[in-house]
Design a protein around this motif. Structure first.
Motif, PDB file in Angstrom:
ATOM      1  N   VAL A   1       3.644  19.581 -11.616  1.00 55.38           N
ATOM      2  CA  VAL A   1       4.843  20.350 -11.949  1.00 55.38           C
ATOM      3  C   VAL A   1       5.102  20.357 -13.449  1.00 55.38           C
ATOM      4  O   VAL A   1       5.559  21.356 -14.021  1.00 55.38           O
ATOM      5  N   GLY A   2       4.818  19.212 -14.095  1.00 53.99           N
ATOM      6  CA  GLY A   2       5.004  19.148 -15.537  1.00 53.99           C
ATOM      7  C   GLY A   2       6.280  18.448 -15.967  1.00 53.99           C
ATOM      8  O   GLY A   2       6.919  17.730 -15.200  1.00 53.99           O
ATOM      9  N   ASP A   3       6.656  18.686 -17.227  1.00 52.50           N
ATOM     10  CA  ASP A   3       7.783  17.969 -17.838  1.00 52.50           C
ATOM     11  C   ASP A   3       9.100  18.212 -17.125  1.00 52.50           C
ATOM     12  O   ASP A   3       9.991  17.361 -17.154  1.00 52.50           O
ATOM     13  N   ARG A   4       9.249  19.342 -16.519  1.00 53.95           N
ATOM     14  CA  ARG A   4      10.513  19.642 -15.848  1.00 53.95           C
ATOM     15  C   ARG A   4      10.783  18.641 -14.717  1.00 53.95           C
ATOM     16  O   ARG A   4      11.906  18.204 -14.519  1.00 53.95           O
ATOM     17  N   PHE A   5       9.742  18.282 -13.965  1.00 53.16           N
ATOM     18  CA  PHE A   5       9.891  17.304 -12.879  1.00 53.16           C
ATOM     19  C   PHE A   5      10.235  15.934 -13.444  1.00 53.16           C
ATOM     20  O   PHE A   5      11.176  15.272 -12.981  1.00 53.16           O
TER      21      PHE A   5
ATOM     22  N   LYS B   1       0.830  -1.212   0.000  1.00 45.81           N
ATOM     23  CA  LYS B   1       0.000   0.000   0.000  1.00 45.81           C
ATOM     24  C   LYS B   1       0.861   1.257   0.000  1.00 45.81           C
ATOM     25  O   LYS B   1       0.574   2.225  -0.721  1.00 45.81           O
ATOM     26  N   ILE B   2       1.923   1.252   0.803  1.00 40.22           N
ATOM     27  CA  ILE B   2       2.798   2.424   0.878  1.00 40.22           C
ATOM     28  C   ILE B   2       3.494   2.664  -0.458  1.00 40.22           C
ATOM     29  O   ILE B   2       3.576   3.804  -0.948  1.00 40.22           O
ATOM     30  N   LEU B   3       4.003   1.604  -1.074  1.00 40.14           N
ATOM     31  CA  LEU B   3       4.710   1.747  -2.351  1.00 40.14           C
ATOM     32  C   LEU B   3       3.762   2.230  -3.447  1.00 40.14           C
ATOM     33  O   LEU B   3       4.140   3.070  -4.279  1.00 40.14           O
ATOM     34  N   ILE B   4       2.556   1.702  -3.465  1.00 34.83           N
ATOM     35  CA  ILE B   4       1.576   2.178  -4.439  1.00 34.83           C
ATOM     36  C   ILE B   4       1.260   3.658  -4.187  1.00 34.83           C
ATOM     37  O   ILE B   4       1.160   4.464  -5.128  1.00 34.83           O
ATOM     38  N   GLY B   5       1.157   4.025  -2.905  1.00 36.76           N
ATOM     39  CA  GLY B   5       0.917   5.419  -2.568  1.00 36.76           C
ATOM     40  C   GLY B   5       2.038   6.322  -3.047  1.00 36.76           C
ATOM     41  O   GLY B   5       1.788   7.426  -3.552  1.00 36.76           O
ATOM     42  N   LEU B   6       3.280   5.871  -2.920  1.00 37.64           N
ATOM     43  CA  LEU B   6       4.422   6.663  -3.391  1.00 37.64           C
ATOM     44  C   LEU B   6       4.389   6.831  -4.901  1.00 37.64           C
ATOM     45  O   LEU B   6       4.703   7.909  -5.430  1.00 37.64           O
ATOM     46  N   ASN B   7       4.022   5.768  -5.612  1.00 35.70           N
ATOM     47  CA  ASN B   7       3.907   5.861  -7.070  1.00 35.70           C
ATOM     48  C   ASN B   7       2.820   6.853  -7.472  1.00 35.70           C
ATOM     49  O   ASN B   7       3.012   7.661  -8.393  1.00 35.70           O
ATOM     50  N   LEU B   8       1.702   6.801  -6.779  1.00 36.98           N
ATOM     51  CA  LEU B   8       0.606   7.724  -7.092  1.00 36.98           C
ATOM     52  C   LEU B   8       0.973   9.172  -6.762  1.00 36.98           C
ATOM     53  O   LEU B   8       0.640  10.094  -7.508  1.00 36.98           O
ATOM     54  N   ALA B   9       1.694   9.353  -5.639  1.00 38.68           N
ATOM     55  CA  ALA B   9       2.115  10.702  -5.262  1.00 38.68           C
ATOM     56  C   ALA B   9       3.087  11.270  -6.291  1.00 38.68           C
ATOM     57  O   ALA B   9       3.004  12.453  -6.665  1.00 38.68           O
ATOM     58  N   ALA B  10       4.017  10.434  -6.765  1.00 44.43           N
ATOM     59  CA  ALA B  10       4.973  10.890  -7.772  1.00 44.43           C
ATOM     60  C   ALA B  10       4.251  11.243  -9.071  1.00 44.43           C
ATOM     61  O   ALA B  10       4.585  12.243  -9.730  1.00 44.43           O
ATOM     62  N   PHE B  11       3.241  10.455  -9.445  1.00 41.98           N
ATOM     63  CA  PHE B  11       2.492  10.749 -10.664  1.00 41.98           C
ATOM     64  C   PHE B  11       1.732  12.070 -10.532  1.00 41.98           C
ATOM     65  O   PHE B  11       1.647  12.856 -11.483  1.00 41.98           O
TER      66      PHE B  11
ATOM     67  N   LEU C   1      15.427  21.290 -19.439  1.00 41.86           N
ATOM     68  CA  LEU C   1      16.339  21.642 -18.344  1.00 41.86           C
ATOM     69  C   LEU C   1      17.486  22.522 -18.818  1.00 41.86           C
ATOM     70  O   LEU C   1      18.177  23.150 -18.007  1.00 41.86           O
ATOM     71  N   GLY C   2      17.686  22.529 -20.126  1.00 46.90           N
ATOM     72  CA  GLY C   2      18.727  23.383 -20.695  1.00 46.90           C
ATOM     73  C   GLY C   2      20.133  22.929 -20.389  1.00 46.90           C
ATOM     74  O   GLY C   2      21.058  23.757 -20.332  1.00 46.90           O
ATOM     75  N   SER C   3      20.341  21.643 -20.198  1.00 46.06           N
ATOM     76  CA  SER C   3      21.683  21.144 -19.875  1.00 46.06           C
ATOM     77  C   SER C   3      21.804  19.669 -20.231  1.00 46.06           C
ATOM     78  O   SER C   3      20.812  18.998 -20.516  1.00 46.06           O
ATOM     79  N   VAL C   4      23.047  19.177 -20.220  1.00 45.06           N
ATOM     80  CA  VAL C   4      23.297  17.752 -20.442  1.00 45.06           C
ATOM     81  C   VAL C   4      23.001  17.019 -19.141  1.00 45.06           C
ATOM     82  O   VAL C   4      23.542  17.363 -18.090  1.00 45.06           O
ATOM     83  N   GLU C   5      22.151  16.028 -19.214  1.00 41.43           N
ATOM     84  CA  GLU C   5      21.698  15.299 -18.028  1.00 41.43           C
ATOM     85  C   GLU C   5      21.947  13.804 -18.206  1.00 41.43           C
ATOM     86  O   GLU C   5      22.227  13.328 -19.310  1.00 41.43           O
TER      87      GLU C   5
END
Length: 303
Positions: free
Chosen positions: A110-114, A94-104, A129-133
């Motif tokens: 926030v959008g594409d930058r996140f 349940k916690i891991l699923i919650g973390l996945n949902l929170a990240a989504f 991001l304007g840089s090499v990542e």
């Protein structure tokens, strides 16, 4: 599935045995049996089997967990893999699923930058991001963070439904700590193989590496208990068809997670009782060592 953005016959014993070499039930010496208690591992006949969440247990272990001095671990209820039996066997899932949902949710807010800051990418210029990542730029955290990101509602819905279906029973069988170790080792193995084999400028994200690891470990567990494996094998086959049949899917993460899940899962459910933790966590450490080596080799190629 890991996505590329924008582009059970009944419980059994430890293995096959000859009919004439089957042990006798510890309570009924005149009855041969191939079934063992999942806690203390004493042989039990059908009259002594008590159904449990995973496999069968003997009457003593079910009654008070005290055993009779035969099983060192029986004083404390233990899972098949030696973990502590929890009041809520699905809490970690349940916690891991919650973390996945929170990240989504953060991705949508926030959008594409996140997403671009935490998805898995080898080495590339990222316009937003304007840089090499990338991991080759020292951003090793992307191996982990990419496991909690998803590309669409369909993507996360499919992954979380699969996660809930296979994760809960496996968590109950392994115990929380071992289950967490399996999840993260499998996910990191999937990320590492994707980093090693995919194009350096190809981003990917998703929890599928870890989920495929859970599928692999579930197959091992069901084989250990001599359950009917056809349902989990059929579901795994369907997922593999999607993996190689659809475009924009990071098959490397799926295969890396699956292989790691089988290896770690085997160690979890087959480790000898006298050195169980050493074998289980030692295997996790070995798989992580392979992850580190693959990451270092690939980084050397890209820098």
């Amino acid at each position: 599935m890991d996505k590329v953005p924008g582009s059970p016959q009944g419980p059994g014993d430890h293995g096959p045995q000859d009919a004439q070499s089957l042990p006798a039930c510890y309570r009924h010496p005149d009855r041969e049996t191939g079934v063992r208690c999942t806690r203390c591992e004493r042989p039990i006949c059908p009259d002594c089997m008590v159904s449990a969440s995973v496999g069968f247990q003997c009457p003593e272990c079910v009654r008070d967990g005290s055993g009779t001095g035969h099983a060192p671990d029986a004083a404390r209820p233990r899972t098949l893999a030696g973990g502590t039996v929890a009041a809520d066997p699905r809490l970690v899932t349940k916690i891991l699923i919650g973390l996945n949902l929170a990240a989504f949710l953060l991705q949508q807010t926030v959008g594409d930058r996140f997403t671009s800051s935490f998805e898995l990418i080898g080495r590339a210029y990222v316009p937003v991001l304007g840089s090499v990542e990338g991991i080759a730029e020292g951003q090793w955290y992307r191996l982990l963070t990419a496991m909690f990101l998803h590309g669409s509602i369909v993507h996360i819905a499919f992954n979380m439904l699969s996660f809930w279906w296979v994760g809960g029973p496996l968590e109950a069988a392994l115990g929380r700590v071992r289950y967490l170790a399996l999840y993260f080792v499998s996910g990191l193995a999937g990320s590492a193989l994707s980093y090693a084999l995919a194009a350096a400028n190809q981003p990917s994200l998703g929890a599928s590496g870890a989920i495929f690891g859970l599928f692999g470990a579930t197959a091992v567990l069901m084989r250990r208990l001599n359950y009917d494996m056809r349902p989990v094998l059929a579901l795994l086959a369907i997922n593999l068809v999607f993996t190689f049949g659809w475009s924009n899917i990071a098959w490397q993460a799926h295969i890396g997670g699956l292989v790691a899940g089988v290896v770690v899962g085997y160690a979890m459910v087959h480790a000898p009782r006298e050195r169980r933790s050493l074998v289980q966590y030692g295997t996790c450490a070995l798989v992580l060592a392979v992850v580190v080596v693959m990451t270092l080799v690939r980084t050397g190629q890209l820098t």
